[in-house]
Design a protein around this motif. Structure first.
Motif, PDB file in Angstrom:
ATOM      1  N   TYR A  56      -3.841  -2.456   0.325  1.00  0.00           N
ATOM      2  CA  TYR A  56      -3.530  -3.789   0.843  1.00  0.00           C
ATOM      3  C   TYR A  56      -2.062  -4.153   0.760  1.00  0.00           C
ATOM      4  CZ  TYR A  56      -8.595  -4.207   0.330  1.00  0.00           C
ATOM      5  OH  TYR A  56      -9.935  -3.983   0.371  1.00  0.00           O
ATOM      6  N   ALA A  57      -1.220  -3.349   0.096  1.00  0.00           N
ATOM      7  CA  ALA A  57       0.200  -3.682   0.022  1.00  0.00           C
ATOM      8  C   ALA A  57       0.792  -3.771   1.422  1.00  0.00           C
ATOM      9  CB  ALA A  57       0.939  -2.636  -0.800  1.00  0.00           C
ATOM     10  N   ASN A  66      -0.215  -3.129   6.522  1.00  0.00           N
ATOM     11  CA  ASN A  66      -0.531  -2.935   5.108  1.00  0.00           C
ATOM     12  C   ASN A  66      -1.249  -1.607   4.884  1.00  0.00           C
ATOM     13  OD1 ASN A  66      -3.655  -3.509   4.862  1.00  0.00           O
ATOM     14  ND2 ASN A  66      -2.854  -5.098   6.198  1.00  0.00           N
ATOM     15  N   ILE A  67      -1.230  -1.158   3.653  1.00  0.00           N
ATOM     16  CA  ILE A  67      -1.843   0.116   3.279  1.00  0.00           C
ATOM     17  C   ILE A  67      -3.361  -0.057   3.180  1.00  0.00           C
ATOM     18  CG2 ILE A  67      -2.059   1.839   1.444  1.00  0.00           C
ATOM     19  CD1 ILE A  67       0.875   1.298   0.745  1.00  0.00           C
ATOM     20  N   GLY A 134      -0.715  11.359   3.945  1.00  0.00           N
ATOM     21  CA  GLY A 134      -0.923  10.865   2.583  1.00  0.00           C
ATOM     22  C   GLY A 134      -1.158   9.381   2.474  1.00  0.00           C
ATOM     23  N   VAL A 135      -0.866   8.622   3.544  1.00  0.00           N
ATOM     24  CA  VAL A 135      -1.013   7.170   3.538  1.00  0.00           C
ATOM     25  C   VAL A 135      -1.459   6.738   4.925  1.00  0.00           C
ATOM     26  CG1 VAL A 135       0.169   4.948   3.185  1.00  0.00           C
ATOM     27  CG2 VAL A 135       0.853   6.933   1.842  1.00  0.00           C
ATOM     28  N   THR A 136      -2.301   5.691   4.965  1.00  0.00           N
ATOM     29  CA  THR A 136      -2.639   5.044   6.226  1.00  0.00           C
ATOM     30  C   THR A 136      -2.126   3.621   6.179  1.00  0.00           C
ATOM     31  OG1 THR A 136      -4.642   6.381   6.517  1.00  0.00           O
ATOM     32  CG2 THR A 136      -4.502   4.350   7.778  1.00  0.00           C
ATOM     33  N   VAL A 137      -1.254   3.270   7.135  1.00  0.00           N
ATOM     34  CA  VAL A 137      -0.700   1.923   7.246  1.00  0.00           C
ATOM     35  C   VAL A 137      -1.211   1.328   8.553  1.00  0.00           C
ATOM     36  CG1 VAL A 137       1.380   0.519   7.368  1.00  0.00           C
ATOM     37  CG2 VAL A 137       1.353   2.569   5.933  1.00  0.00           C
ATOM     38  N   THR A 138      -1.837   0.162   8.473  1.00  0.00           N
ATOM     39  CA  THR A 138      -2.472  -0.429   9.650  1.00  0.00           C
ATOM     40  C   THR A 138      -1.492  -0.566  10.814  1.00  0.00           C
ATOM     41  OG1 THR A 138      -2.014  -2.668   8.856  1.00  0.00           O
ATOM     42  CG2 THR A 138      -4.156  -1.730   8.304  1.00  0.00           C
TER      43      THR A 138
END
Length: 563
Positions: A56-57, A66-67, A134-138
């Motif tokens: 959620y960051a 957000n993440i 490694g990360v999903t950001v909306t």
């Protein structure tokens, strides 16, 4: 299957050894994933803020990105909130960080080839790929995470970089970063992006201050006998010192497939003195559980095959409780099984505020599919209804789902989408008319999913609608949180904000569903009862959380409406 195979080939001692090995191996792998040790740093002479690298960051200022997925190696590191627009167009001020030791700085790059909006490392940057996907950001492409070494001093980070990247944290220079593919999905699947309360630039209107870390009603609790599938939807109101809940009970039948829980439903009446310990009092309505005979909206079908979403509203003028509820035709094969919803109104036969428990008598249908319907209402028909008063008029949120592109798609060629619009009336009794002839649903809250809104007023007069924000799972890529929207006039509604209650209350559910109330308790504290789904079992439990209203933020939200 693995254990079934080995138990016939080895003795119990060997099996125990294998199990211990597997447990140790799993523990070792997990430890390797989680032991990236953070290195501290200071942001020098800049307006850039930092964020905790977690779900959620919001990773950029002045944005909603957000993440929603991140590798466990990254959790609890400290990232830097970069201004999105400036980095995209190359007008950003240089980012300077002061490191207190030698570090490896973790930089996320967005993998969309030949797009100048996004920065990409070159060989000269000496960056090591440590987490692919490694990360999903909306709303943004897949993220690869690189480590780049910096020495102990003040450093200017990628001074010549053109395009957007994200700073996810710093780890100690001697940290062994094992490269792997985390296989997280493309963030553009979460589009549109959304605002998470407490994680964006703005201060939260509500602070999550507590709640139960387990269900308040779950399988096997007293009163749940004969309820196979748990709860979904409805409303909770407080009369005096007693909470009254009217949930949809997914009764189903023992030995019948769980999907029948959606068909054979009841509206129950439960009470509690503390919103934690509940007692079932009665059944208000019982659905027939009968499937449709035809695929269209035909009188041959049982139009009360399933009953859902009971909303009690006290009519001061009539001095009695009214109930509004949804009755469906249910088709066994066509999606959605719930079809051609109709809204019924009923009245308590016991006058006064204490007549909330009924019994109730039906007064007729107030909204249904027909000549006034629009294609966006879709196969599911009028799928919920909640009335609220604005001045001398009454408005009612009504919904539709599984929309038709046009009436040529009727009766079974439907799409996806869960929408709401407004009806209006001069009284709770009706007649109710689709506002603006129902031509368009309200998309200012969320353009794809708003379900079961319940409206009340905050202390400064702003109207607030709380609602089910939609699941992340099953391919929907929705917030999976309860949401709220604000309105000054009860007609025009703001963009949704979502409550990440699992950040303050231990998460015991998989899918967050419907809030049933926002009950003021005094001192700006509110109680929310909500329904959830636990994917490990058939029964859908009910939970409770407490929120605290920030009066300063409430004042600023009202001022924003007045601008």
């Amino acid at each position: 299957m693995f254990l079934n195979k080995i138990k016939h080939q080895f003795n119990p001692l060997t099996i125990t050894s294998v199990l211990l090995f597997l447990m140790c191996f799993q523990f070792t792998v997990q430890a390797q994933k989680n032991n990236w040790q953070a290195a501290s740093f200071e942001v020098m002479k800049s307006n850039y803020k930092t964020f905790k690298t977690s779900q959620y960051a919001h990773v950029f200022s002045n944005s909603k990105n957000n993440i929603v997925r991140l590798a466990p190696e990254l959790e609890e590191l400290t990232g830097v909130t970069l201004p999105l627009d400036q980095y995209k167009n190359g007008t950003n001020a240089p980012l300077k960080l002061k490191f207190k030791e030698n570090v490896q700085l973790l930089i996320g790059t967005f993998q969309e080839q030949d797009n100048k909006d996004y920065f990409q490392f070159s060989a000269a940057d000496n960056a090591k790929l440590v987490l692919e996907n490694g990360v999903t950001v909306t709303g943004l492409p897949p993220v690869n995470v690189y480590a780049i070494s910096y020495s102990k001093e003040t450093q200017t980070i990628l001074p010549n970089a053109k395009g957007l990247f994200v700073v996810l944290g710093a780890v100690k220079s001697n940290q062994n970063l094992v490269s792997r593919n985390a296989e997280f999905p493309d963030g553009k699947l979460w589009n549109p992006t959304f605002i998470v309360e407490g994680f964006s630039d703005e201060k939260p209107l509500f602070e999550i201050i507590g709640g139960e870390t387990k269900p308040v009603i779950d399988e096997g609790f007293p009163g749940t006998e004969g309820i196979q599938g748990g709860f979904e939807g409805g409303r909770v109101v407080k009369v005096g010192d007693t909470y009254h809940m009217f949930p949809t009970e997914r009764a189903g039948e023992i030995g019948v497939d769980y999907y029948y829980d959606r068909v054979k439903t009841k509206i129950g009446h439960w009470t509690s003195k503390d919103a934690i310990n509940w007692k079932r009092q009665s059944t208000i309505y019982q659905a027939s559980g009968t499937y449709a005979l035809t695929e269209d909206d035909n009188p041959m079908n049982d139009r009360r095959g399933a009953i859902w979403s009971y909303m009690p509203v006290f009519n001061k003028k009539a001095n009695k409780w009214y109930g509004y509820y949804l009755a469906y035709t249910v088709h066994k094969e066509i999606q959605p099984n719930h079809s051609f919803g109709r809204i019924w109104r009923c009245e308590s036969t016991v006058e006064g505020i204490n007549g909330i428990g009924g019994p109730y008598k039906d007064m007729g249908i107030i909204m249904e599919p027909g000549l006034d319907s629009q294609p966006w209402e879709g196969r599911q028909g009028v799928a919920s209804f909640f009335p609220y008063q604005v001045g001398e008029k009454w408005f009612g949120f009504y919904s539709g789902a599984y929309p038709f592109e046009s009436w040529a798609d009727y009766p079974k060629n439907s799409g996806k989408g869960w929408f709401v619009a407004l009806a209006e009336s001069n009284s709770l009794e009706g007649p109710w008319t689709r506002l603006n002839k129902g031509l368009e649903p309200i998309k200012s809250i969320h353009p794809l999913f708003v379900e079961n809104p319940i409206v009340s007023q905050l202390p400064n007069g702003l109207y607030i609608a709380i609602f089910d924000g939609g699941p992340d799972g099953w391919g929907h890529h929705l917030p999976n949180m309860m949401g709220y929207s604000l309105s000054k006039d009860g007609i025009n509604w703001s963009e949704a904000r979502y409550w990440p209650i699992e950040t303050k209350v231990g998460k015991w559910w998989d899918i967050m569903r419907t809030p049933l109330c926002l009950i003021p308790e005094g001192n700006d504290v509110y109680t929310v009862i909500y329904n959830t789904i636990d994917l490990n079992k058939r029964f859908h439990p009910t939970g409770m959380v407490k929120l605290k209203l920030n009066q300063d933020v409430l004042k600023s939200r009202l001022e924003a409406f007045n601008e």
